[in-house]
Design an enzyme around this catalytic site. Structure first.
Site, mmCIF file in Angstrom:
data_model
loop_
_atom_site.group_PDB
_atom_site.id
_atom_site.type_symbol
_atom_site.label_atom_id
_atom_site.label_comp_id
_atom_site.label_asym_id
_atom_site.label_seq_id
_atom_site.Cartn_x
_atom_site.Cartn_y
_atom_site.Cartn_z
ATOM 1 N N HIS A 189 6.300 -13.507 -1.392
ATOM 2 C CA HIS A 189 6.014 -14.842 -0.834
ATOM 3 C C HIS A 189 7.258 -15.726 -0.786
ATOM 4 C CE1 HIS A 189 1.814 -13.959 -0.730
ATOM 5 N NE2 HIS A 189 1.690 -13.860 -2.038
ATOM 6 N N ASP A 193 0.157 -5.064 -0.727
ATOM 7 C CA ASP A 193 -0.413 -6.136 -1.554
ATOM 8 C C ASP A 193 -1.566 -6.797 -0.781
ATOM 9 O OD1 ASP A 193 0.715 -8.061 -4.025
ATOM 10 O OD2 ASP A 193 -0.393 -9.179 -2.505
ATOM 11 N N HIS A 232 -2.176 -9.826 -0.453
ATOM 12 C CA HIS A 232 -1.705 -11.025 0.225
ATOM 13 C C HIS A 232 -0.659 -10.664 1.276
ATOM 14 C CE1 HIS A 232 -2.899 -12.350 -3.900
ATOM 15 N NE2 HIS A 232 -3.519 -13.286 -3.199
ATOM 16 N N ASP A 237 -3.199 -5.743 -6.013
ATOM 17 C CA ASP A 237 -4.304 -6.707 -6.067
ATOM 18 C C ASP A 237 -5.320 -6.513 -4.941
ATOM 19 O OD1 ASP A 237 -2.341 -7.509 -4.321
ATOM 20 O OD2 ASP A 237 -2.000 -9.470 -5.242
HETATM 21 ZN ZN LIG Z 1 -0.714 -10.418 -4.040
#
Ligand SMILES: [Zn+2]
Length: 343
Positions: free
Chosen positions: A123, A159, A161, A246
């Protein structure tokens, strides 16, 4: 040599506030996994700290100065992202581990490497910390690989995200392919199928967004019909994995339904492409994964896929077919057909 693990028990030193999911206990999972593989004869090496030169390939100079000022103190960088006095040093070690992993593989000492690090990185933008991330470890690794002579580098991010930072850093660059599977819409809000890169980099960003509830069958479809064909056509010199765990069904943050075996299958499928394109050269750098048991089991399956003799991936069956997953894959194919040959 086959696989090497880059590991340090110092990754537990980066502290986050009580109740924060990206907690020091995650590093203790890495310790247990590293010890298990050490007993099986796998080489484990300690990372070095990344240098300013390594970081400045993907981060803004003023941003690096701001982050360096958190050295020795606690700070809140964004609503989710905190430093403790140790964080700066440990974040340099995380980026350095990714650098070390690249050097081990690009130098031919090992076919594959796994950097088990925190804080995570995907991120982190060029000039902004967010989503638990300070330095974009996998982007720093990709830039280092190119400095080491790789012409084309692929990054696959599984991931849960979307890796907004990685996408933005390379979205105008046709030598770095970024492919992400993720829950969508979800944090950080980016990663729609129509986001395919910019300018000369158009087509070199591949987003495979899934609704909450997506199962291994959906990922298998996305890999078989989009990710793997694009990777084969791109022909990377090195394949990097942003290895977040995740998307596991037990994860407290994510809403997808992967199993640890699915992480093994994805990793093996990526290794298969790497065997075809770049002599099996794969570097995995950890990202998220917040259920400690799922994190350990999934990371173990990913390492096993890189360590074992190559075999076709064995995707687990959830028994659930998902029309929404198939629709997501069709949408991604439509967005990418101008750039890649997809059936
Ligand atoms: Zn993540």
């Amino acid at each position: 040599m086959s696989v090497v693990l880059i590991h340090s028990d110092r990754f537990a030193e980066h502290q986050t506030p009580p109740g924060h999911p990206e907690r020091p206990e995650r590093a203790e999972v890495f310790d247990v996994v590293a010890e298990r593989w050490r007993r099986r004869g796998v080489e484990i090496v300690a990372p070095r700290a990344a240098t300013r030169e390594h970081l400045a390939r993907v981060h803004d100079g003023e941003y690096l100065r701001q982050i360096s000022e958190t050295n020795g103190r606690s700070a809140k960088l964004d609503p989710d992202t905190y430093t403790s006095p140790e964080t700066y040093e440990i974040a340099l070690l995380a980026a350095g581990a990714a650098i070390d992993a690249v050097e081990r593989v690009m130098g031919g000492a090992h076919r594959a490497a796994v950097a088990m690090v925190r804080p995570p990185g995907h991120h982190a933008e060029r000039a902004r910390a967010m989503g638990f991330c300070l330095f974009n470890n996998v982007a720093i690794a990709a830039a280092h690989a190119r400095a080491q002579g790789a012409r084309r580098v692929a990054i696959v991010d599984y991931d849960v995200h979307h890796g907004n930072g990685t996408q933005h850093i390379f979205e105008g660059d046709r030598e770095v392919l970024y492919i992400s599977t993720h829950q969508y819409p979800y944090y950080p809000g980016t990663g729609a199928a129509e986001e395919v890169g910019r300018g000369a980099g158009s087509g070199f960003t591949v987003n495979l967004p899934f609704d909450a509830g997506a199962v291994p069958e959906d990922f298998q479809l996305a890999f078989d019909q989009v990710a793997l064909p694009v990777l084969r056509q791109f022909e990377p010199d090195l394949l990097l994995i942003s290895a977040g765990f995740d998307a596991h069904g037990d994860d407290p943050l994510g809403g997808l339904r992967l199993t640890s075996d699915a992480f093994g299958a994805m990793t093996m499928a990526l290794r298969g492409v790497a065997e075809e394109c770049c002599r099996g050269r794969v570097v995995a750098v950890t990202e998220g994964g917040y259920d400690l048991r799922a994190l350990g089991a999934s990371l173990d399956c990913a390492i096993a896929a890189l360590h074992a003799p190559f075999a076709p991936p064995e995707w687990p069956r959830s028994g659930t077919s998902s029309e929404r997953g198939a629709a997501a894959v069709r949408e991604a194919k439509a967005a990418l057909r101008p750039f890649w040959h997809l059936t």
